[in-house]
Design a protein around this motif. Structure first.
Motif, short mmCIF file in Angstrom:
data_model
loop_
_atom_site.label_atom_id
_atom_site.label_comp_id
_atom_site.label_asym_id
_atom_site.label_seq_id
_atom_site.Cartn_x
_atom_site.Cartn_y
_atom_site.Cartn_z
N VAL A 116 1.39 16.44 102.16
CA VAL A 116 0.50 16.20 100.65
C VAL A 116 -0.04 17.67 100.06
O VAL A 116 -0.81 18.37 100.70
N PRO A 117 0.33 17.97 99.01
CA PRO A 117 -0.34 18.88 98.36
C PRO A 117 -1.62 19.03 98.26
O PRO A 117 -2.40 18.14 98.06
N SER A 118 -2.21 20.35 98.47
CA SER A 118 -3.68 20.45 98.41
C SER A 118 -4.33 20.36 96.91
O SER A 118 -3.68 21.04 96.05
N THR A 119 -5.52 19.81 96.74
CA THR A 119 -6.16 19.80 95.47
C THR A 119 -6.84 21.05 95.59
O THR A 119 -7.52 21.26 94.03
N SER A 120 -7.06 21.87 96.40
CA SER A 120 -7.81 23.16 96.28
C SER A 120 -6.83 24.30 96.24
O SER A 120 -6.12 24.49 97.06
N SER A 121 -7.02 25.21 95.43
CA SER A 121 -6.34 26.49 95.39
C SER A 121 -6.28 27.30 96.61
O SER A 121 -7.50 27.50 97.02
N GLY A 122 -5.17 27.81 96.91
CA GLY A 122 -5.18 28.44 98.21
C GLY A 122 -5.19 27.81 99.67
O GLY A 122 -5.00 28.32 100.67
N GLN A 123 -5.30 26.44 99.63
CA GLN A 123 -5.34 25.74 100.72
C GLN A 123 -4.11 25.24 100.97
O GLN A 123 -3.26 24.92 100.30
N ALA A 124 -3.48 25.36 102.28
CA ALA A 124 -2.25 24.90 102.46
C ALA A 124 -2.00 23.24 102.58
O ALA A 124 -2.98 22.56 102.72
N PRO A 125 -0.60 22.95 102.14
CA PRO A 125 -0.52 21.53 102.11
C PRO A 125 -0.86 20.90 103.52
O PRO A 125 -0.61 21.37 104.58
N GLU A 126 -0.99 19.40 103.52
CA GLU A 126 -1.75 18.80 104.65
C GLU A 126 -0.17 17.97 105.18
O GLU A 126 0.29 17.23 104.35
N ALA A 127 0.06 18.18 106.41
CA ALA A 127 1.33 17.31 107.03
C ALA A 127 0.66 16.08 107.40
O ALA A 127 -0.37 15.74 107.77
#
Length: 500
Positions: A116-127
């Motif tokens: 799941v792409p992160s909505t916050s910049s710099g935060q890794a996508p969530e599995a």
């Protein structure tokens, strides 16, 4: 266990039902064509029209598609499944029932994993992993036509009997972002294994989202089903609107009524179409005209041997063999063609991370802008590998490489290659033609560095006083004096050596 994502104090619960139209030449129970776009009612035979005395005959290729999906999703493929009649009355359903599967579906369980792409910049996508309940075979209904009939409705039965796999999830998703990411991953899988063309505009991949909200720890809320979402953008808009609407209703003291709703893209709102039926309303019973569907272990194993490398497996291999981050590997396996393009460039250049960056960056940007698939990319994987090689060996800078890429994409490569009379690659010819080679003469570069230091005593003094910006200014002056042809890394080394 992570805390649930909350919206205004409510937890969102989403499950999906996806109708995947199978890529067969004929319909699931008849020999009529499944080709899209024919004149109304020209591809509906006696079986599809439910004329008296007609009997359904199972399409073997549709069963083969179901086996492939089960293998791709790690599901159990039932050795024996049965068909049922799902009874409801609608103008585009000639028989008054739909042939589907109820008690024993052909595909049982399984899961879909994705990021799941992160909505916050710099935060890794969530599995994320979504569990599947089932996938069952069924026939599609016809289509009611209202446009251009001046107060009347028409019925087009070309689609009636088209084979479908309805893929049903557990209510495992907790946001519209997760729901869209799941739908995109499922879309990728069914197109990857070749059982569906994935054309959402033509109705080949239609999603129904079951949405409810609840306070954390409370039982599941009453769900409303958003029908026939045929674009990822509309899917997100519809789910977000439905979430807000349900929360507002509950906060105003109203109970949510189970219903089937439609999304109106023009208003951005959902509206109730009918109260939602339960299985009892459909009066399921075994179809007496169809014997049980029996699938042998040999058929399953033969299908397994023919399966392509799946996207998750390819992504895992890219991580293991090329050292890519998981997110890169997942992005590069959006289609078999993209995975093959990256791998060819990575192997030819010997620089997998650089190849990944270029495919996810410049290549993807151009493909999206021109709305074309990677098969139509105007820079080949071999050309990209050559370009990466020239960056790596210091022939050109990254900035110069982007100029070469631009020229290749615009078709200048052939002209430049002809000008080079066949000597070297198109990339090398363009570098020569545009004068983009980096300066490799150490003596000439040392002279420029000395001149810049002598001409900028203030920056030199500021750097020695600990101000890093002054050093960057000196680097910029050297690059300017060399007309951009100096190797930035070499410039940094020489400046540091000269400045002590």
């Amino acid at each position: 266990m992570t805390s649930p994502k909350l919206i205004q104090g409510y937890e969102v619960v989403i499950g999906f039902e996806t109708h995947t139209q199978l890529q067969t030449n004929s319909k699931i129970f008849s020999r009529a064509s499944t080709a899209f776009g024919a004149e109304p009612n020209t591809q509906a035979c006696a079986v599809d029209l439910a004329l008296p005395g007609t009997l359904p005959v199972m399409n073997r290729e549709a069963v083969h598609c179901a086996i492939k999906l089960g293998l791709a999703l790690g599901s159990h493929i039932a050795p024996r499944s049965v068909f049922a009649r799902k009874n409801y009355f609608y103008p585009d359903l000639p028989k008054g029932y739909q042939i589907s599967q109820f008690e024993i579906p052909v595909v049982q369980g399984g899961e879909v994993s994705f990021f799941v792409p992160s909505t916050s910049s710099g935060q890794a996508p969530e599995a994320k992993t979504v569990r599947l309940v089932r996938a069952h075979l069924e026939e599609d209904a016809g289509k009611s036509v209202h446009e251009g009939l001046h107060g009347h409705s028409g019925i087009d039965l070309n689609r009636a009997g088209t084979p479908l796999l309805e893929i049903v999830t557990e209510p495992d998703m907790r946001s519209s972002d997760e729901a869209v990411a799941y739908a995109k991953e499922l879309h990728k899988i069914v197109t990857w294994i070749g059982i569906c063309d994935g054309n959402m505009q033509e109705g080949s991949f239609r999603c129904d989202a079951n949405v409810s909200v609840r306070k954390p720890g409370q039982p599941l809320g009453t769900r409303r089903e958003i029908k026939n979402l045929n674009s990822f953008r509309f899917m997100q808009q519809a789910i977000d609107y439905e979430i807000r609407w349900q929360i507002e209703q509950i906060e105003d003291g109203h109970a949510i009524q189970q219903a089937t709703v439609l999304f109106d893209p023009d208003t951005g709102e959902t509206r109730a179409m009918r109260t939602k039926e339960d299985s009892a309303d459909y009066r399921y019973f075994p179809d007496p005209d169809l014997p049980p569907l029996c699938i042998s272990e040999q058929w399953i194993e033969e299908t397994r041997a023919q399966m392509p490398e799946l996207p998750r497996k390819m992504a895992e291999r890219f991580v293991a063999e090329y050292g890519l981050p998981e997110y890169d590997a997942t992005t590069l396996t959006q289609s078999p063609a993209m995975g093959a393009y990256f791998e060819a460039a990575a192997k030819a250049s010997g620089q997998p991370k650089l190849a990944s960056n270029w495919v996810m960056g410049e290549i993807s940007k151009r493909l999206n802008a021109e709305e074309i698939a990677i098969e139509a990319a105007k820079v080949s994987s071999a050309q990209l590998a050559q370009l990466i090689g020239r960056i790596q060996d210091g022939t050109i800078s990254n900035a110069a490489a982007r100029q070469v890429f631009e020229a290749l994409w615009n078709g200048e490569g052939a002209t430049a290659d002809a000008a080079a009379r066949g000597e070297g690659s198109e990339v090398d010819a363009l570098i020569e033609a545009k004068g983009l080679k980096q300066m490799n003469d150490t003596g000439a570069l040392e002279k420029i560095v000395d001149e810049v230091i002598a001409a900028n005593p203030d920056n030199v003094a500021q750097f020695k006083a600990g101000k890093d910006k002054a050093f960057n200014a000196l680097v910029g002056q050297v690059m300017k004096a060399s007309k951009g042809k100096a190797n930035p890394a070499q410039v940094n080394e020489l400046l540091k050596a000269r400045l002590g």
